[in-house]
Design an enzyme around this catalytic site. Sequence first.
Site, PDB file in Angstrom:
ATOM      1  N   SER A  83       0.667  -1.327  -0.088  1.00  0.00           N
ATOM      2  CA  SER A  83       0.111   0.005   0.102  1.00  0.00           C
ATOM      3  C   SER A  83       0.896   1.164  -0.014  1.00  0.00           C
ATOM      4  O   SER A  83       1.876   1.154   0.247  1.00  0.00           O
ATOM      5  CB  SER A  83      -0.870   0.140   1.435  1.00  0.00           C
ATOM      6  OG  SER A  83      -1.797  -1.152   1.402  1.00  0.00           O
TER       7      SER A  83
HETATM    8  N1  SAH Z   1       0.992  -5.478   4.432  1.00  0.00           N
HETATM    9  C1  SAH Z   1       2.085  -5.839   3.058  1.00  0.00           C
HETATM   10  C2  SAH Z   1       1.166  -5.788   2.167  1.00  0.00           C
HETATM   11  C3  SAH Z   1       0.231  -6.995   2.089  1.00  0.00           C
HETATM   12  S1  SAH Z   1      -0.562  -7.360   0.092  1.00  0.00           S
HETATM   13  C4  SAH Z   1       3.147  -4.924   3.018  1.00  0.00           C
HETATM   14  O1  SAH Z   1       3.435  -4.309   4.047  1.00  0.00           O
HETATM   15  O2  SAH Z   1       4.078  -5.036   2.111  1.00  0.00           O
HETATM   16  C5  SAH Z   1      -1.876  -8.538   0.709  1.00  0.00           C
HETATM   17  C6  SAH Z   1      -1.139  -9.678   1.182  1.00  0.00           C
HETATM   18  O3  SAH Z   1      -1.939 -10.736   1.649  1.00  0.00           O
HETATM   19  C7  SAH Z   1      -0.355 -10.559   0.111  1.00  0.00           C
HETATM   20  O4  SAH Z   1       1.132 -10.726   0.314  1.00  0.00           O
HETATM   21  C8  SAH Z   1      -1.142 -11.953  -0.027  1.00  0.00           C
HETATM   22  O5  SAH Z   1      -0.230 -13.012  -0.495  1.00  0.00           O
HETATM   23  C9  SAH Z   1      -1.577 -12.035   1.226  1.00  0.00           C
HETATM   24  N2  SAH Z   1      -2.586 -13.064   1.329  1.00  0.00           N
HETATM   25  C10 SAH Z   1      -3.669 -12.891   0.747  1.00  0.00           C
HETATM   26  N3  SAH Z   1      -4.659 -14.014   1.134  1.00  0.00           N
HETATM   27  C11 SAH Z   1      -4.012 -14.471   2.393  1.00  0.00           C
HETATM   28  C12 SAH Z   1      -4.402 -15.495   3.258  1.00  0.00           C
HETATM   29  N4  SAH Z   1      -5.191 -16.115   3.338  1.00  0.00           N
HETATM   30  N5  SAH Z   1      -3.467 -15.727   4.242  1.00  0.00           N
HETATM   31  C13 SAH Z   1      -2.372 -14.980   4.398  1.00  0.00           C
HETATM   32  N6  SAH Z   1      -1.757 -13.919   3.847  1.00  0.00           N
HETATM   33  C14 SAH Z   1      -2.746 -13.749   2.568  1.00  0.00           C
END
Ligand code: SAH
Length: 219
Positions: free
Chosen positions: A66
Amino acid sequence: MSTGEGDGEQAERMAFILGLRQRGIRDVAVLRAMELVPRPLFVDPILRRHAYDDVALPIACGQTMSQPSLVATMTEALSVTAEHSVLEVGTGSGYHAAVLSHLAARVVTVDRYRSLVTEAQTRFEVLGLRNVTAFVGDGIQGMPGRAPFDRILVTAAAADIPMALVDQLKFGGIIVMPLGPPEEVQTLVRYEKAQSGRTRTDLMKVRFVPLVPGAAATL
Ligand code: SAH
């Protein structure tokens, strides 16, 4: 792996914090935490020059980190204090977890992609962040072995807050999460669980990658 620290980087980081203040971020502890985390370390080297821009950036495995002002707004809404145990669902680059690690007692972060978790863990080690641990797993199930949590941050969108997360949240706890359809505009929600009942506050319109069930089979 370099932490990217140098005089130029320090100046960029100061301008970055000023930019966050200009965008309305007022919580001094959140601004300080974001000042302490070198964002270039979490960004693909090809995108280095955009590391401190207020834009979302692509990361590995087709995911997105983000824009910093949204990280700040979500962190403010989470109201984290130094005694808190925090769960983050969606480690991604590890950037948001690193910010949280400067505010909380402990941070547990989970992602469904092993490669993202491995890279994030390396970044935490480079920065000497000892109170944050990344795990591979399905965050929809929470982290029962580490529960209960004071605060839960979900950085991927779903139609509803997963039941396991509500169960693993202490009374008095807060969840911040985007709710809504995948690939469309969603609503960032602050959910509070009190003995007397539950309240939901809608914060703003956002766009996040979807929360996908199950740990990823590859990557
Ligand atoms: N917070 C992160 C950005 C996250 S993007 C940062 O600071 O960079 C969203 C993330 O959620 C992705 O990496 C994706 O793989 C993860 N995600 C999606 N579904 C998920 C699930 N069921 N369990 C764990 N992670 C998940």
